[in-house]
Design a protein around this motif. Sequence first.
Motif, mmCIF file in Angstrom:
data_model
loop_
_atom_site.group_PDB
_atom_site.id
_atom_site.type_symbol
_atom_site.label_atom_id
_atom_site.label_comp_id
_atom_site.label_asym_id
_atom_site.label_seq_id
_atom_site.Cartn_x
_atom_site.Cartn_y
_atom_site.Cartn_z
ATOM 1 N N HIS A 1 5.033 15.635 -12.623
ATOM 2 C CA HIS A 1 5.612 16.940 -12.387
ATOM 3 C C HIS A 1 4.429 17.880 -12.917
ATOM 4 C CE1 HIS A 1 9.168 14.927 -11.715
ATOM 5 N NE2 HIS A 1 9.703 16.155 -11.264
ATOM 6 N N ASP A 2 3.094 17.803 -12.645
ATOM 7 C CA ASP A 2 1.999 18.628 -13.047
ATOM 8 C C ASP A 2 2.105 19.149 -14.662
ATOM 9 O OD1 ASP A 2 0.952 18.373 -10.709
ATOM 10 O OD2 ASP A 2 2.316 19.904 -9.718
ATOM 11 N N ASP A 3 2.538 18.361 -15.377
ATOM 12 C CA ASP A 3 2.515 18.614 -16.831
ATOM 13 C C ASP A 3 3.633 19.671 -17.158
ATOM 14 O OD1 ASP A 3 0.532 17.031 -17.825
ATOM 15 O OD2 ASP A 3 -0.905 18.322 -17.314
ATOM 16 N N LYS A 4 4.795 19.783 -16.093
ATOM 17 C CA LYS A 4 5.622 20.945 -16.659
ATOM 18 C C LYS A 4 6.907 20.264 -17.557
ATOM 19 C CE LYS A 4 5.407 23.164 -11.818
ATOM 20 N NZ LYS A 4 6.079 23.464 -10.739
ATOM 21 N N ILE A 5 6.751 19.102 -17.800
ATOM 22 C CA ILE A 5 7.701 18.419 -18.739
ATOM 23 C C ILE A 5 7.045 18.288 -20.041
ATOM 24 C CG2 ILE A 5 9.381 16.454 -19.172
ATOM 25 C CD1 ILE A 5 9.837 18.073 -16.637
ATOM 26 N N THR A 6 7.438 19.246 -21.067
ATOM 27 C CA THR A 6 6.737 19.587 -22.308
ATOM 28 C C THR A 6 7.514 18.905 -23.385
ATOM 29 O OG1 THR A 6 7.352 21.748 -22.432
ATOM 30 C CG2 THR A 6 5.007 21.367 -21.396
ATOM 31 N N ASP A 7 8.790 19.164 -23.106
ATOM 32 C CA ASP A 7 9.725 18.938 -24.177
ATOM 33 C C ASP A 7 10.549 17.995 -24.061
ATOM 34 O OD1 ASP A 7 8.519 20.723 -26.220
ATOM 35 O OD2 ASP A 7 8.828 22.213 -24.965
ATOM 36 N N PHE A 8 11.238 16.976 -24.923
ATOM 37 C CA PHE A 8 12.101 16.151 -24.734
ATOM 38 C C PHE A 8 12.982 15.747 -25.821
ATOM 39 C CE2 PHE A 8 8.426 13.732 -25.781
ATOM 40 C CZ PHE A 8 8.902 13.214 -27.048
ATOM 41 N N VAL A 9 14.376 15.561 -25.886
ATOM 42 C CA VAL A 9 14.954 15.368 -27.156
ATOM 43 C C VAL A 9 15.627 13.983 -26.864
ATOM 44 C CG1 VAL A 9 16.994 15.988 -28.403
ATOM 45 C CG2 VAL A 9 15.417 17.884 -27.279
ATOM 46 N N MET A 10 15.664 13.062 -28.067
ATOM 47 C CA MET A 10 16.486 11.887 -28.279
ATOM 48 C C MET A 10 17.709 12.441 -28.832
ATOM 49 S SD MET A 10 15.352 8.599 -30.585
ATOM 50 C CE MET A 10 16.256 7.225 -30.916
ATOM 51 N N MET A 11 18.799 11.750 -28.243
ATOM 52 C CA MET A 11 19.983 12.226 -28.537
ATOM 53 C C MET A 11 20.857 10.695 -28.465
ATOM 54 S SD MET A 11 22.971 14.813 -27.209
ATOM 55 C CE MET A 11 23.579 13.979 -25.879
ATOM 56 N N LEU A 12 21.915 10.314 -29.426
ATOM 57 C CA LEU A 12 22.797 9.604 -29.348
ATOM 58 C C LEU A 12 24.022 9.845 -29.364
ATOM 59 C CD1 LEU A 12 20.281 8.130 -30.675
ATOM 60 C CD2 LEU A 12 21.630 6.090 -30.919
ATOM 61 N N ALA A 13 24.769 9.361 -28.516
ATOM 62 C CA ALA A 13 26.351 9.743 -28.186
ATOM 63 C C ALA A 13 27.238 8.909 -28.290
ATOM 64 C CB ALA A 13 26.173 10.601 -26.849
ATOM 65 N N SER A 14 28.459 9.108 -28.681
ATOM 66 C CA SER A 14 29.731 8.081 -28.546
ATOM 67 C C SER A 14 30.762 8.983 -28.331
ATOM 68 C CB SER A 14 29.629 7.262 -29.793
ATOM 69 O OG SER A 14 30.044 8.081 -30.912
ATOM 70 N N ASP A 15 31.975 8.429 -28.316
ATOM 71 C CA ASP A 15 33.306 9.195 -28.318
ATOM 72 C C ASP A 15 33.612 10.012 -29.628
ATOM 73 O OD1 ASP A 15 33.589 8.378 -25.652
ATOM 74 O OD2 ASP A 15 34.793 6.790 -26.259
ATOM 75 N N THR A 16 32.785 9.544 -30.567
ATOM 76 C CA THR A 16 33.198 10.244 -31.928
ATOM 77 C C THR A 16 32.125 11.303 -32.504
ATOM 78 O OG1 THR A 16 33.764 8.168 -32.886
ATOM 79 C CG2 THR A 16 33.348 9.551 -34.530
ATOM 80 N N LEU A 17 30.823 11.125 -31.739
ATOM 81 C CA LEU A 17 29.860 11.939 -32.205
ATOM 82 C C LEU A 17 28.429 12.004 -31.472
ATOM 83 C CD1 LEU A 17 28.287 13.414 -34.986
ATOM 84 C CD2 LEU A 17 27.770 11.232 -35.796
ATOM 85 N N ARG A 18 27.786 13.083 -31.585
ATOM 86 C CA ARG A 18 26.628 13.394 -30.734
ATOM 87 C C ARG A 18 25.497 13.951 -31.816
ATOM 88 N NH1 ARG A 18 29.777 16.091 -26.917
ATOM 89 N NH2 ARG A 18 30.310 14.929 -25.098
ATOM 90 N N VAL A 19 24.426 13.124 -31.701
ATOM 91 C CA VAL A 19 23.253 13.450 -32.642
ATOM 92 C C VAL A 19 22.041 13.626 -31.959
ATOM 93 C CG1 VAL A 19 24.379 12.519 -35.041
ATOM 94 C CG2 VAL A 19 22.946 11.154 -33.593
ATOM 95 N N ALA A 20 21.343 14.756 -32.252
ATOM 96 C CA ALA A 20 20.109 15.065 -31.379
ATOM 97 C C ALA A 20 18.972 15.177 -32.749
ATOM 98 C CB ALA A 20 20.014 16.125 -30.635
ATOM 99 N N LEU A 21 17.731 14.553 -32.422
ATOM 100 C CA LEU A 21 16.736 14.749 -33.261
ATOM 101 C C LEU A 21 15.527 15.317 -33.052
ATOM 102 C CD1 LEU A 21 18.128 11.678 -32.891
ATOM 103 C CD2 LEU A 21 16.086 10.758 -33.902
ATOM 104 N N LEU A 22 15.228 16.085 -34.106
ATOM 105 C CA LEU A 22 13.905 17.124 -34.192
ATOM 106 C C LEU A 22 12.806 16.374 -34.118
ATOM 107 C CD1 LEU A 22 15.042 19.891 -36.627
ATOM 108 C CD2 LEU A 22 14.898 19.889 -34.026
ATOM 109 N N THR A 23 12.648 15.401 -34.853
ATOM 110 C CA THR A 23 11.516 14.293 -34.855
ATOM 111 C C THR A 23 12.037 13.010 -34.307
ATOM 112 O OG1 THR A 23 11.632 13.802 -37.146
ATOM 113 C CG2 THR A 23 10.337 15.722 -36.395
ATOM 114 N N THR A 24 11.405 12.173 -33.922
ATOM 115 C CA THR A 24 11.571 10.557 -33.683
ATOM 116 C C THR A 24 11.158 9.615 -34.354
ATOM 117 O OG1 THR A 24 9.941 10.496 -31.691
ATOM 118 C CG2 THR A 24 12.250 11.221 -31.204
#
Length: 338
Positions: free
Chosen positions: A152-175
């Motif tokens: 995609h011509d370097d347009k995708i610069t950022d991404f986020v790792m998230m874990l999700a369940s019916d109880t909780l969703r958590v996203a990470l600033l660093t992986t």
Amino acid sequence: MKPCLITVGEPAGIGPDCTLRAFSQTPQALQNCIIVSPLSWLEDRARAIDLPVQLKAFSSLNEAKSYKPGQDELRLWNPIPETDVGSVTAGTPSASTAHAVIGCIEAATRACLANEAAALVTGPIEKAILKSQGFQFPGHTEFLAHLSRKNHDDKITDFVMMLASDTLRVALLTTHMAISEVPEALSIEATLDCVRIVNHDLKHRFGIKQPRLGLCGLNPHAGEQGHFGREEIDILAPAARIAAAEGINITDPLPADTLFSANSRKNFDAIICCYHDQALIPIKALSFGDAVNVTLGLPFVRTSVDHGTALDRVGRQDVSSSSLLAAIAMAKRMCDKP
């Protein structure tokens, strides 16, 4: 309807077991799914665990998509030349399969990027083996982002790792990095990027109209007004203020030791965490086996299991496919969102 692609990950681990058991126990869950794998990886494991599954293998994705499987048939697409498949010994990873593992992930990703598939669900990989063969990424998440940038011509610069369940969703600033490296990796802009991606994808991938985001502090007691560190004052709080001014519903940095309590976590659609274990310990304590790893910010849907290769459990009757089934179900739900 475009298919969901599933990679089994490390062939010496439980990825093949989980895939076969998921289909054997809940075949309807894998409807419109295609496994991206050499035939021998699943054929040999099915024989080893005495699980008769009808495997229908194709050398091209178009052939696999065109075939209408019977109720007891599981479709496979093998993008790997026979000479590169390597030898598999259950429970013992081999460098000979590393290029095939990477090749399956890359082929499935490129199919998603080309809009030939609806989503990608990934099984666990053995990172040390892949790195020994030149794999330059900390894990799946970073590799998929890299492939997305190239397409995609370097347009995708950022991404986020998230874990999700019916109880909780958590996203990470660093992986995946050493804890000693985390403070230096934090910045106002990176925090803002993460917050924006989580807010956007909760709306557009999960159908949450007004996401409520909690923000974890890095230090004990969220820094105790600078007594235990200044990351909250200098980085996290300024980022939260900017995000709030943009209309994002997010808290100031809060102490992580209370943010995950039952009374607190119910107030949030996702909690943004500063580092790997700050996020994964609570969600695995609450939802291990039912949580799903989701990569946000990509131009396609990607989910994964919440566990590793479990080399010591390969072939056991009690290997559970629950996380794989949850990952498939979440990928399909995310694809259904407008």
